[in-house]
Scaffold this motif. Structure first.
Motif, mmCIF file in Angstrom:
data_model
loop_
_atom_site.group_PDB
_atom_site.id
_atom_site.type_symbol
_atom_site.label_atom_id
_atom_site.label_comp_id
_atom_site.label_asym_id
_atom_site.label_seq_id
_atom_site.Cartn_x
_atom_site.Cartn_y
_atom_site.Cartn_z
ATOM 1 N N UNK A 148 0.819 -1.216 0.000
ATOM 2 C CA UNK A 148 0.000 0.000 0.000
ATOM 3 C C UNK A 148 0.851 1.264 0.000
ATOM 4 N N UNK A 169 -4.419 8.667 6.895
ATOM 5 C CA UNK A 169 -4.957 7.478 6.262
ATOM 6 C C UNK A 169 -5.593 6.521 7.248
ATOM 7 N N UNK A 170 -6.923 6.465 7.293
ATOM 8 C CA UNK A 170 -7.587 5.593 8.258
ATOM 9 C C UNK A 170 -7.670 4.167 7.740
ATOM 10 N N UNK A 171 -6.550 3.478 7.622
ATOM 11 C CA UNK A 171 -6.597 2.137 7.046
ATOM 12 C C UNK A 171 -6.931 1.101 8.117
ATOM 13 N N UNK A 172 -7.627 0.051 7.711
ATOM 14 C CA UNK A 172 -7.940 -1.010 8.651
ATOM 15 C C UNK A 172 -6.693 -1.854 8.866
ATOM 16 N N UNK B 81 -6.778 1.409 -4.944
ATOM 17 C CA UNK B 81 -5.908 0.666 -4.032
ATOM 18 C C UNK B 81 -6.223 1.030 -2.582
ATOM 19 N N UNK B 85 -8.085 -1.157 1.347
ATOM 20 C CA UNK B 85 -7.467 -1.239 2.662
ATOM 21 C C UNK B 85 -8.216 -0.463 3.733
ATOM 22 N N UNK B 86 -9.454 -0.140 3.469
ATOM 23 C CA UNK B 86 -10.239 0.541 4.499
ATOM 24 C C UNK B 86 -11.683 0.075 4.415
ATOM 25 N N UNK B 87 -12.447 0.393 5.474
ATOM 26 C CA UNK B 87 -13.835 -0.054 5.478
ATOM 27 C C UNK B 87 -14.643 0.783 4.488
ATOM 28 N N UNK B 90 -15.219 4.328 5.585
ATOM 29 C CA UNK B 90 -14.035 5.186 5.563
ATOM 30 C C UNK B 90 -13.737 5.720 4.168
ATOM 31 N N UNK B 94 -13.190 9.889 0.360
ATOM 32 C CA UNK B 94 -12.408 9.831 -0.875
ATOM 33 C C UNK B 94 -13.288 10.088 -2.096
ATOM 34 N N UNK B 354 -14.861 -0.404 14.069
ATOM 35 C CA UNK B 354 -13.574 -1.090 13.925
ATOM 36 C C UNK B 354 -13.537 -2.012 12.712
#
Lengths: 224, 431
Positions: A148, A169-172, B81, B85-87, B90, B94, B354
């Protein structure tokens, strides 16, 4: 005419080349088994079934499975107002499917984007160059084994990149790492990271438990 | 004492001469045309009429374009991309940054795509649907006003830009009181909205509807029968029907070519089937037709807005307490007072924040008719709170792919008119 009829006609014409249509949320997906025939299928769909408008082509990376890549075509008919999704898979070794630019000219940029982001080549494409990244960029960023944060690359006098900074960046995150840095998705290098692979195996297992054996592609083994 | 040193200049001419000397005779033969009649002009990526960072390499014969090679990607941020990597929730901010001239419409389209994956897109409360439709139409007016203003300015009519920006300011004020932000709205949530209409908002919106119509009429008197405007746009950049479909154009660009295709009618979503509006289409498919279509679309948007204001369930202050979110704690965040006092709501809140909503495995494609065209989201889910793949079908990206076909044969002065009439946004094109 509804999408089910169109799917049936396609299967009548191409027989065993298509698997059973799958319906989900009112959308019909067809899996084309031989990716070499995609241009023929699309020509037939356009000329005989009235799918005159190609909405989109996208690609999937089923990292860890074989065949690794799937190309997804979204077709629409402005006459009958039906959507149809055709999917076809291609292995990592081959990584090449025939182009459909001869059927719809809009496919040109879609295919260039897939080549740029996923590294799938389209045989017969008139101008297969990178489109979003610059010419000479060495990686395919949408592949699942591309981290990433990005990888550093340097093309002298053209462009350069450095991995992304770690702020924002609020990544999980993936649970199980010993500290926050190990759980942070931007520092993980998917090919070598056992945490990531284990999380993927676990997630597969969860999906299997919830939806039965037959859902989704087969298991993956953590690499040594 | 300060140290001084000479500035090193790159000797451009010297380098060019050295490069020419190094060429073999055969290569020189191939390059003859560059020194001869054809000229290569690099337009952009920083050029006022490319509306952002579009770069077009034009090959010219005199003033006539013989070849056009658009170069996109200067604003590529890797949104697809990032989405992996996020919910789902979230990712909503964007979407503001895709078509940044109509963030509200992007929010709605994205939320609907995820809701389709969850299977709740038909269960949205009516009040939520009406508010979302109003958001979409306000975004459409705002986007078209900007498109029109900059289009006219590129072609030389400065006044229209000032006119349209007066109205856009009012839309931004409406956005601000509705969402708290003027630009990056992030208004929708999966399964609903972040908040209900503020007091007095509907009255402000009604007032805006009356004012914007006057403004559109004024802009129209400046342009529609203006001799210069007509000369600059009529029969310029003609896209025939079949070519428009073949290149996958959507939105006003497709309708300008005479194809009556509007997703709000063809694949109705939200409460659009309950509302009355017309879909304007062009006849020639030139820059002038695309302008006329956008003008009429703004009037139709006002018509939709007025119907929504009159019919919205619960009215301006929602006295009847109409819900704006789906009644499912596993999808929408529960009310804060309950989170702090009750166990179940606390668990829902915790899981939702979460891990995200638990989407089923599967794949959906949802498209909404946005100001720029068909904004589609293809979501491939393997279950859980993050998508396995999220593909954004950006209308501007597809609309721009026609340029290599459209530009050759035109004069260089037609390029701003054609680009203005295609009305694209690079944030969306490059993603």
């Amino acid at each position: 005419m509804n999408p089910v009829d169109h799917a049936r006609k396609l299967r009548e014409r191409f027989g065993e080349l298509f698997s059973e249509p799958i319906e989900f949320r009112g959308e019909i997906s067809l899996q084309l088994i031989d990716s070499e025939r995609i241009a023929d299928v699309c020509t037939f769909a356009k000329q005989d079934l009235g799918f005159n408008y190609l909405v989109d082509i996208s690609s999937l990376d089923n990292y860890g499975d074989d065949p690794r890549f799937t190309v997804v075509y979204h077709l629409y008919g402005l006459g009958h107002h039906c959507y149809l999704r055709i999917k076809t898979s291609v292995s990592e070794e081959k990584c090449e499917v025939p182009t459909v630019t001869g059927v719809w000219r809009t496919a040109n940029w879609h295919e260039r984007e897939i080549y740029d982001m996923m590294g799938i080549r389209f045989r017969g494409h008139p101008d297969l160059r990178r489109i979003l990244m610059w010419e000479g960029y060495p990686y395919f960023p949408l592949r699942k084994d591309f981290p990433l944060a990005g990888k550093s690359s340097n093309v002298p006098e053209v462009a350069f990149t450095e991995p992304a900074p770690m702020a924002g960046g609020p990544f999980t995150t993936i649970a199980g790492g010993k500290d926050a840095v190990a759980r942070e998705p931007r520092v993980r290098i998917p090919e070598t990271d056992s945490l990531e692979l284990n999380a993927r195996v676990e997630r597969r297992q969860d999906i299997k438990d919830a939806h039965g054996e037959n859902f989704g592609p087969g298991p993956i083994e953590p690499k040594k | 004492m300060a140290e001084t040193r000479d500035i090193e200049f790159r000797d451009t001419a010297g380098r060019a001469a050295a490069a020419a000397e190094a060429l073999s005779p055969q290569e020189t033969e191939e390059l003859r045309d560059i020194a001869g009649e054809k000229m290569v002009l690099n337009m952009g990526p920083s050029h006022p009429s490319t509306h952002g960072v579009l770069r077009i390499v034009l090959e010219l014969d005199g003033e006539t374009i013989t070849k056009a090679m658009p170069d996109v990607g200067y604003l590529h941020r890797g949104d697809e991309k990032i989405a992996e990597n996020m919910t789902y929730t979230q990712f909503i901010p964007y979407t503001d940054r895709l078509d940044y001239l109509a963030p509200l419409a992007n929010n709605v389209a994205y939320a609907l795509a995820v809701e389709k994956l969850l299977g709740i897109d038909r269960q949205l409360p009516p009040r939520c649907q009406y508010i979302r439709v109003m958001c979409c139409e306000l975004a459409r007016i705002s986007s078209h006003l900007l498109g029109l203003g900059s289009y006219a300015m590129d072609v030389g009519a400065m006044t229209v830009f000032l006119h349209t920006f007066t109205e856009r300011e009012k839309i931004y004020n409406l956005c601000e009181s509705l969402t708290g932000a003027r630009f990056t709205t992030t208004y929708t949530r999966i399964g609903g909205l972040s908040r209900d209409l503020p007091p007095g908002w509907l009255d402000q919106c009604r007032k805006f509807c009356d004012e914007v119509l006057i403004n559109i009429d004024e802009s129209e008197t400046l342009l529609t029968r203006n001799r210069i405007w007509m000369d600059r746009t009529q029969n310029i950049g003609v896209i025939p029907k079949d070519v428009a479909i073949d290149y996958g154009l959507t939105g006003p660009n497709l309708r300008g070519s005479g194809v009556e295709y509007d997703l709000r009618k063809a694949q109705p979503y939200l409460c659009y089937p309950e509302l009355e509006f017309d879909v304007p289409v062009g006849s020639v498919g030139d820059c002038y037709d695309r302008y006329l279509v956008r003008m009429e679309e703004m009037r139709q948007s006002v018509r939709i807005l007025r119907q929504c204001i009159a019919r919205i369930p619960g009215g301006a202050d929602n006295r009847t307490k109409e819900p704006i979110n789906v009644p499912d704690g596993k999808i929408v965040l529960p009310p804060k007072d309950k989170v702090l006092t009750r166990m179940e709501e606390l668990i829902h809140h915790f899981i939702n924040v979460t891990q995200g909503v638990n989407a089923p495995p599967g794949e959906v494609y949802f498209a909404a008719d946005n100001p720029k065209g068909e904004l589609g989201f293809y979501i491939n889910s393997k279950g859980g709170g993050t998508p396995h793949r999220l593909k954004i079908r950006a209308p501007s990206f597809v609309n721009l792919s026609i340029l290599p076909h459209l530009l050759p044969g035109h004069m260089i002065s037609d390029v701003p008119a054609i680009l203005g009439s295609l009305d694209f946004v690079m944030g969306e094109c490059d993603r």
